[in-house]
Design a protein around this motif. Sequence first.
Motif, PDB file in Angstrom:
ATOM      1  N   ALA A  78       0.811  -1.023   0.247  1.00 34.62           N
ATOM      2  CA  ALA A  78      -0.118  -0.118   0.076  1.00 34.62           C
ATOM      3  C   ALA A  78       0.928   1.193  -0.059  1.00 34.62           C
ATOM      4  CB  ALA A  78      -0.954   0.080   1.082  1.00 34.62           C
ATOM      5  N   ARG A  79       1.892   1.170   0.936  1.00 39.10           N
ATOM      6  CA  ARG A  79       3.012   2.382   0.868  1.00 39.10           C
ATOM      7  C   ARG A  79       3.386   2.622  -0.497  1.00 39.10           C
ATOM      8  NH1 ARG A  79       6.694   0.406   3.881  1.00 39.10           N
ATOM      9  NH2 ARG A  79       5.662   0.897   5.892  1.00 39.10           N
TER      10      ARG A  79
ATOM     11  N   ARG B 190     -10.646  -4.921   1.397  1.00 40.49           N
ATOM     12  CA  ARG B 190      -9.599  -4.869   2.406  1.00 40.49           C
ATOM     13  C   ARG B 190      -8.423  -4.082   2.059  1.00 40.49           C
ATOM     14  NH1 ARG B 190      -9.577 -11.471   2.932  1.00 40.49           N
ATOM     15  NH2 ARG B 190     -10.387 -11.185   0.876  1.00 40.49           N
ATOM     16  N   PHE B 191      -8.083  -4.097   0.853  1.00 36.76           N
ATOM     17  CA  PHE B 191      -6.857  -3.367   0.671  1.00 36.76           C
ATOM     18  C   PHE B 191      -7.152  -1.816   0.825  1.00 36.76           C
ATOM     19  CE2 PHE B 191      -3.801  -1.331  -2.183  1.00 36.76           C
ATOM     20  CZ  PHE B 191      -2.600  -1.932  -1.598  1.00 36.76           C
TER      21      PHE B 191
ATOM     22  N   SER C  33      -6.535   3.233   7.653  1.00 42.61           N
ATOM     23  CA  SER C  33      -7.858   3.303   8.548  1.00 42.61           C
ATOM     24  C   SER C  33      -8.671   2.095   8.541  1.00 42.61           C
ATOM     25  CB  SER C  33      -8.643   4.496   7.911  1.00 42.61           C
ATOM     26  OG  SER C  33      -9.281   4.214   6.888  1.00 42.61           O
ATOM     27  N   SER C  34      -9.639   2.005   9.316  1.00 45.39           N
ATOM     28  CA  SER C  34     -10.564   1.014   9.321  1.00 45.39           C
ATOM     29  C   SER C  34     -11.695   1.253   8.535  1.00 45.39           C
ATOM     30  CB  SER C  34     -11.019   0.713  10.725  1.00 45.39           C
ATOM     31  OG  SER C  34     -11.382   2.021  11.528  1.00 45.39           O
ATOM     32  N   VAL C  35     -11.685   2.321   7.780  1.00 39.67           N
ATOM     33  CA  VAL C  35     -12.969   2.709   6.972  1.00 39.67           C
ATOM     34  C   VAL C  35     -13.181   1.481   5.910  1.00 39.67           C
ATOM     35  CG1 VAL C  35     -11.437   3.341   4.820  1.00 39.67           C
ATOM     36  CG2 VAL C  35     -13.818   4.357   5.053  1.00 39.67           C
ATOM     37  N   VAL C  36     -14.620   1.394   6.056  1.00 38.05           N
ATOM     38  CA  VAL C  36     -15.413   0.314   5.118  1.00 38.05           C
ATOM     39  C   VAL C  36     -15.907   0.918   3.909  1.00 38.05           C
ATOM     40  CG1 VAL C  36     -17.067  -1.316   5.122  1.00 38.05           C
ATOM     41  CG2 VAL C  36     -15.920  -1.108   7.326  1.00 38.05           C
TER      42      VAL C  36
ATOM     43  N   VAL D  28      -5.533  11.536   2.953  1.00 41.96           N
ATOM     44  CA  VAL D  28      -6.657  12.367   3.968  1.00 41.96           C
ATOM     45  C   VAL D  28      -7.839  12.392   3.344  1.00 41.96           C
ATOM     46  CG1 VAL D  28      -7.313  14.097   5.382  1.00 41.96           C
ATOM     47  CG2 VAL D  28      -4.798  13.761   5.102  1.00 41.96           C
ATOM     48  N   GLU D  29      -8.830  11.728   3.745  1.00 38.87           N
ATOM     49  CA  GLU D  29     -10.349  11.905   3.211  1.00 38.87           C
ATOM     50  C   GLU D  29     -10.709  13.538   3.487  1.00 38.87           C
ATOM     51  OE1 GLU D  29     -14.634   9.770   3.285  1.00 38.87           O
ATOM     52  OE2 GLU D  29     -13.004   9.110   4.742  1.00 38.87           O
ATOM     53  N   VAL D  30     -11.388  13.994   2.269  1.00 37.60           N
ATOM     54  CA  VAL D  30     -12.197  15.189   2.337  1.00 37.60           C
ATOM     55  C   VAL D  30     -13.560  14.992   1.964  1.00 37.60           C
ATOM     56  CG1 VAL D  30      -9.936  16.179   1.616  1.00 37.60           C
ATOM     57  CG2 VAL D  30     -11.735  15.483  -0.067  1.00 37.60           C
TER      58      VAL D  30
END
Length: 219
Positions: free
Chosen positions: A143-144, A171-172, A179-182, A206-208
Amino acid sequence: MPVTIWLVRHAESVANVTQNGDLHDPELTDLGRQQCASLREDFAKKRVDLVFVSPMQRAIQTALEIFPESSGLFVEPTDNMILLPELQERGGAVCAPCDIGSPPDWILEKYGDTRFDHSHMTIEWTNKRPGSFYAPENARKRARFARKVLRDTVKPYEGTDLCIVVVTHGRFLQFLTESSVVFHNAEARPYVFAPADEDDTEAKLVEVSPIDDGDSSQE
């Protein structure tokens, strides 16, 4: 103005419905193809320049449904969809066939759309055995790597209203966003890269707000 990165989970696949992990590299269901319609309408309102796509069939088909060849959605309509192996699904401790991709030659033969860039594909991308770069235990490292590819790609676009789309897996996405975002099937969320020093080893996203995506006030 930071470039907006729209992260998209693929639409419903046969494995999502059947819960059968033994299906190798499953395709979308009819409902999955229908789910892409609203995304197609949403992205028609934006200036999409590039789409990075997991080379697994469910992600490829999602990208093709959202961006059909006749749509004219791209700013520059050539080689805009980049198959990036690092975006493939993580897989479980014992990787099931549904989370293992197909050989590059087979993908090229089936999905030879001239808009696809296959240059990142290697025979090793299907190797998810322990110790390999694509093994489940290396998802964080992978992911990095993917974030750094995206970050380096967007640099020339900073200050413009163009956006980039990434089609990947549930999952990826948790590793990609750290984060644990679904994400639900065919869900899209906007992100920007966090401001960082030159020595930025993590390339954090960062989510906006969808209303403010790409707004410089989010920096």
